[in-house]
Design a protein around this motif. Structure first.
Motif, mmCIF file in Angstrom:
data_model
loop_
_atom_site.group_PDB
_atom_site.id
_atom_site.type_symbol
_atom_site.label_atom_id
_atom_site.label_comp_id
_atom_site.label_asym_id
_atom_site.label_seq_id
_atom_site.Cartn_x
_atom_site.Cartn_y
_atom_site.Cartn_z
ATOM 1 N N PRO A 182 0.846 -1.197 0.000
ATOM 2 C CA PRO A 182 0.000 0.000 0.000
ATOM 3 C C PRO A 182 0.880 1.246 0.000
ATOM 4 C CG PRO A 182 -0.737 -1.579 1.655
ATOM 5 C CD PRO A 182 0.599 -2.064 1.175
ATOM 6 N N ILE A 183 0.408 2.323 -0.612
ATOM 7 C CA ILE A 183 1.204 3.527 -0.786
ATOM 8 C C ILE A 183 1.656 4.127 0.543
ATOM 9 C CG2 ILE A 183 -0.870 4.944 -0.943
ATOM 10 C CD1 ILE A 183 2.553 5.545 -2.681
ATOM 11 N N GLY A 184 0.971 3.860 1.631
ATOM 12 C CA GLY A 184 1.367 4.402 2.921
ATOM 13 C C GLY A 184 2.476 3.636 3.611
ATOM 14 N N ALA A 185 2.950 2.546 2.994
ATOM 15 C CA ALA A 185 3.956 1.696 3.621
ATOM 16 C C ALA A 185 5.375 2.203 3.334
ATOM 17 C CB ALA A 185 3.800 0.262 3.130
ATOM 18 N N CYS A 186 6.354 1.485 3.863
ATOM 19 C CA CYS A 186 7.768 1.788 3.632
ATOM 20 C C CYS A 186 8.422 0.645 2.859
ATOM 21 C CB CYS A 186 8.493 1.967 4.967
ATOM 22 S SG CYS A 186 7.921 3.373 5.946
ATOM 23 N N VAL A 187 9.575 0.932 2.287
ATOM 24 C CA VAL A 187 10.360 -0.104 1.625
ATOM 25 C C VAL A 187 10.724 -1.157 2.676
ATOM 26 C CG1 VAL A 187 12.518 -0.611 0.417
ATOM 27 C CG2 VAL A 187 11.276 1.529 -0.058
ATOM 28 N N PRO A 188 10.470 -2.433 2.402
ATOM 29 C CA PRO A 188 10.718 -3.467 3.410
ATOM 30 C C PRO A 188 12.202 -3.686 3.658
ATOM 31 C CG PRO A 188 10.111 -4.467 1.332
ATOM 32 C CD PRO A 188 9.925 -2.991 1.159
ATOM 33 N N ASP A 189 12.492 -4.275 4.809
ATOM 34 C CA ASP A 189 13.865 -4.599 5.173
ATOM 35 C C ASP A 189 14.079 -6.096 4.971
ATOM 36 O OD1 ASP A 189 16.343 -5.027 6.287
ATOM 37 O OD2 ASP A 189 15.972 -3.752 8.041
ATOM 38 N N PRO A 190 14.989 -6.489 4.072
ATOM 39 C CA PRO A 190 15.238 -7.916 3.853
ATOM 40 C C PRO A 190 15.606 -8.663 5.136
ATOM 41 C CG PRO A 190 16.285 -6.614 2.137
ATOM 42 C CD PRO A 190 15.794 -5.645 3.169
ATOM 43 N N ALA B 252 15.739 -17.629 3.561
ATOM 44 C CA ALA B 252 17.009 -17.170 2.992
ATOM 45 C C ALA B 252 16.906 -16.825 1.513
ATOM 46 C CB ALA B 252 18.089 -18.233 3.211
ATOM 47 N N ILE B 253 16.189 -17.642 0.754
ATOM 48 C CA ILE B 253 16.064 -17.393 -0.691
ATOM 49 C C ILE B 253 15.262 -16.126 -0.946
ATOM 50 C CG2 ILE B 253 15.127 -18.282 -2.858
ATOM 51 C CD1 ILE B 253 15.817 -21.080 -1.898
ATOM 52 N N ARG B 254 14.156 -15.970 -0.233
ATOM 53 C CA ARG B 254 13.356 -14.753 -0.393
ATOM 54 C C ARG B 254 14.149 -13.528 0.062
ATOM 55 N NH1 ARG B 254 8.356 -14.020 -1.399
ATOM 56 N NH2 ARG B 254 8.206 -12.329 0.139
ATOM 57 N N ARG B 255 14.943 -13.699 1.101
ATOM 58 C CA ARG B 255 15.750 -12.572 1.593
ATOM 59 C C ARG B 255 16.731 -12.115 0.515
ATOM 60 N NH1 ARG B 255 16.803 -14.623 6.091
ATOM 61 N NH2 ARG B 255 18.879 -15.511 5.690
ATOM 62 N N MET B 256 17.343 -13.078 -0.182
ATOM 63 C CA MET B 256 18.257 -12.730 -1.273
ATOM 64 C C MET B 256 17.517 -12.032 -2.414
ATOM 65 S SD MET B 256 20.690 -16.130 -1.404
ATOM 66 C CE MET B 256 21.480 -15.570 -2.903
ATOM 67 N N ASP B 257 16.291 -12.493 -2.709
ATOM 68 C CA ASP B 257 15.483 -11.852 -3.750
ATOM 69 C C ASP B 257 15.206 -10.393 -3.392
ATOM 70 O OD1 ASP B 257 15.382 -14.134 -5.285
ATOM 71 O OD2 ASP B 257 13.408 -14.766 -4.561
ATOM 72 N N LEU B 258 14.866 -10.156 -2.138
ATOM 73 C CA LEU B 258 14.581 -8.790 -1.695
ATOM 74 C C LEU B 258 15.832 -7.924 -1.779
ATOM 75 C CD1 LEU B 258 12.289 -9.323 1.443
ATOM 76 C CD2 LEU B 258 11.639 -9.129 -0.949
ATOM 77 N N GLN B 259 16.952 -8.472 -1.370
ATOM 78 C CA GLN B 259 18.203 -7.716 -1.429
ATOM 79 C C GLN B 259 18.556 -7.339 -2.865
ATOM 80 O OE1 GLN B 259 20.687 -10.584 0.549
ATOM 81 N NE2 GLN B 259 20.389 -9.676 2.578
ATOM 82 N N ARG B 260 18.396 -8.303 -3.763
ATOM 83 C CA ARG B 260 18.704 -8.019 -5.178
ATOM 84 C C ARG B 260 17.757 -6.954 -5.727
ATOM 85 N NH1 ARG B 260 20.147 -11.615 -10.321
ATOM 86 N NH2 ARG B 260 19.346 -10.207 -11.925
ATOM 87 N N ALA B 261 16.473 -7.070 -5.383
ATOM 88 C CA ALA B 261 15.494 -6.106 -5.879
ATOM 89 C C ALA B 261 15.823 -4.696 -5.399
ATOM 90 C CB ALA B 261 14.090 -6.506 -5.435
ATOM 91 N N LEU B 262 16.177 -4.553 -4.141
ATOM 92 C CA LEU B 262 16.482 -3.229 -3.603
ATOM 93 C C LEU B 262 17.762 -2.661 -4.205
ATOM 94 C CD1 LEU B 262 15.463 -3.465 0.162
ATOM 95 C CD2 LEU B 262 14.129 -2.748 -1.811
ATOM 96 N N ARG B 263 18.746 -3.530 -4.467
ATOM 97 C CA ARG B 263 19.963 -3.042 -5.133
ATOM 98 C C ARG B 263 19.627 -2.509 -6.516
ATOM 99 N NH1 ARG B 263 22.431 -7.696 -2.954
ATOM 100 N NH2 ARG B 263 22.197 -8.780 -4.965
ATOM 101 N N TYR B 264 18.848 -3.283 -7.266
ATOM 102 C CA TYR B 264 18.500 -2.852 -8.625
ATOM 103 C C TYR B 264 17.684 -1.557 -8.592
ATOM 104 C CZ TYR B 264 16.731 -2.807 -13.380
ATOM 105 O OH TYR B 264 16.423 -2.428 -14.657
ATOM 106 N N MET B 265 16.749 -1.486 -7.657
ATOM 107 C CA MET B 265 15.860 -0.327 -7.587
ATOM 108 C C MET B 265 16.509 0.883 -6.916
ATOM 109 S SD MET B 265 13.075 -1.150 -9.163
ATOM 110 C CE MET B 265 11.885 0.090 -8.645
#
Length: 473
Positions: free
Chosen positions: A303-311, A317-330
């Motif tokens: 939702p627009i009122g939220a914040c960028v999540p923290d991996p 572990a696999i999802r955490r890596m996905d989140l980390q990669r996404a935030l690096r790219y973004m």
């Protein structure tokens, strides 16, 4: 007593030529197909090499939409050599095989999944296949559409049939009244965020419930269009009076007594009471607020009122890596409020959200405002017909006065196959369907949202809760 059937089973059973094995494979008759210049060339080349003909040319509609420029002044020439070759070969194939073509200068041209419904080429109960994953859009009309690969396009053109494996069934029931500025885009984004980008893999989704019934046909198309982003191979809704009213005056629908006969058939297109689904999902639309994506997959949304999540908060572990990669790219930091993310571009277009209702919704937000400094904002209507209607209604003038580019129809920046391409590091608020890495250009960053939310971002210069602008108005 007959076993109650889901609408999916009714679709498949009524189009099954024969059963091929006990693993769910059938030979399926396909009523209609839509082809574009990008995914069809190899299929036509295969037909030529095998000296095969098209079995039923009238069942196919060909549309130029992927590689054509969308510059405000439309010309037939393709400035890109590769695109020019694709279009010329497409024209040659349509001519040689006797298939109708909407080329770039045709007043009916546009994105295939916008054009086919507005022409009445897709009707309830039909089985439709095309070389584009967002063929699921047609489920909003009570048809069943799905994307296929190039070899399947060739087989379909030659035989009007496909080998098909039956899917499992999922019913998504959406109840409740949507709040101000919450749209069908927010419904489908919330569903994808909840079940994941592979949550519907192997399933056909039927959308039902009071919220779905309250939506316009165009709003329903947005939901069916993006269901594929949850992995669904098909998505649809039972046709109703809104669908019949939408279709009745379209150019290619049955007329007179044929219309009456068709209507009687269409009214039987629903899941029987007591029909069993393999999976049930429920959403409360009254709890939804406008959504945006923050990552590089459509399920990385909030939702627009939220914040960028923290991996670090992700235990897997696999999802955490996905989140980390996404935030690096973004290029984003955990904990950043989404409303503090500045944009460089705003794009309203695509087969997801470029119909006349989408443009009306965006114009409502834009009217009386200006595009923020340092933001390039573009409107690419879903078809020439939509463009003409928007001009007749004064929407184009509203956009242009605000500082938006008013362009011609085509897929455009949804997948960056023409000259509508972002540069590395550009950040775009987009009404499209995919936010993959490089989707809008190498190194470009995409945030998905509704057209109204894109409009709000364009005039604010950052991701913005459109509801705050509505209150100001």
């Amino acid at each position: 007593m007959n076993q109650p059937k889901t609408l999916y089973d009714k679709h498949i059973d009524s189009h099954t030529v024969c059963t091929l094995d006990d693993q769910g494979h059938v030979l399926l008759y396909i009523d209609r197909q839509v082809a574009n210049e990008y995914t069809s060339p190899q299929a036509f080349s295969g037909l030529r090499e095998a000296k095969r003909t098209v079995w039923r040319p009238s069942a196919t509609l060909c549309v130029v939409d992927h590689v054509n420029p969308t510059a405000p002044k439309r010309i037939a020439a393709m400035p890109d050599a590769g695109g020019a070759l694709q279009v010329s070969y497409f024209e040659e194939n349509c001519r040689d095989f006797g298939i109708e073509l909407f080329d770039v200068l045709d007043k009916r041209q546009g994105i295939e999944h916008v054009v086919a419904p507005e022409q009445g080429f897709i009707l309830p109960g039909m089985m439709v296949a095309a070389g584009d994953s967002h063929t699921t859009t047609y489920g909003a009309l009570g048809a069943f559409g799905f994307g296929i690969g190039t070899s399947e396009i060739e087989h379909l053109l030659a035989t009007q049939t496909l080998v098909y494996k039956r899917l499992k069934t999922m019913r998504v029931t959406v109840q409740g009244e949507m709040g101000p500025d919450v749209t069908s885009k927010d419904i489908i984004m919330a569903l994808i965020q909840r079940i994941g980008a592979s949550g519907a893999t192997g399933y056909a989704i039927e959308f039902a419930g009071s919220t779905i019934e309250s939506l316009s046909v165009e709003a329903r198309m947005t939901i069916c269009n993006m269901a594929v982003e949850a992995g669904a191979r098909g998505a649809f809704m039972a046709p109703d009076e809104k669908v019949y009213a939408y279709l009745k005056d379209k150019p290619r629908v049955p007329k007179g007594a044929l219309w009456d006969q068709a209507l009687e058939k269409w009214k039987a297109l629903y899941s029987d009471p007591g029909a069993q689904f393999d999976k049930e999902v429920e959403l409360d639309a009254s709890e939804l607020i406008p959504m945006v994506t923050w990552g590089t997959s459509p399920d990385q949304a909030a939702p627009i009122g939220a914040c960028v999540p923290d991996p670090a908060d992700e235990p897997d572990a696999i999802r955490r890596m996905d989140l980390q990669r996404a935030l690096r790219y973004m290029g984003l930091e955990p904990g950043t409020p989404l409303t503090e993310i500045a944009i460089s571009h705003a794009f309203i277009g695509s087969c997801t959200n470029a119909r006349i209702e989408d443009l009306r919704d965006a114009a409502r937000v834009v009217q009386g405002r200006k595009v923020a400094e340092n933001v390039r904002a573009m409107i690419v209507p879903g078809s020439t017909q939509v463009r003409d209607q928007a001009e007749a209604e004064g929407l184009a003038q509203i956009f242009q006065e605000a500082g938006f580019e008013w362009r011609q129809s085509g897929c455009s920046m949804c997948l960056a196959m023409n000259d509508d391409v972002l540069s590395p590091g550009d950040r775009c608020a987009s009404s499209t369907n995919r936010n993959f890495e490089g989707r809008q250009g190498a190194g470009a960053r995409t945030h998905l949202m509704s057209p109204a939310m894109v409009a709000a971002a364009a005039v604010s210069g950052r991701l913005t809760d459109v509801r705050t602008l509505s209150l100001e108005a």
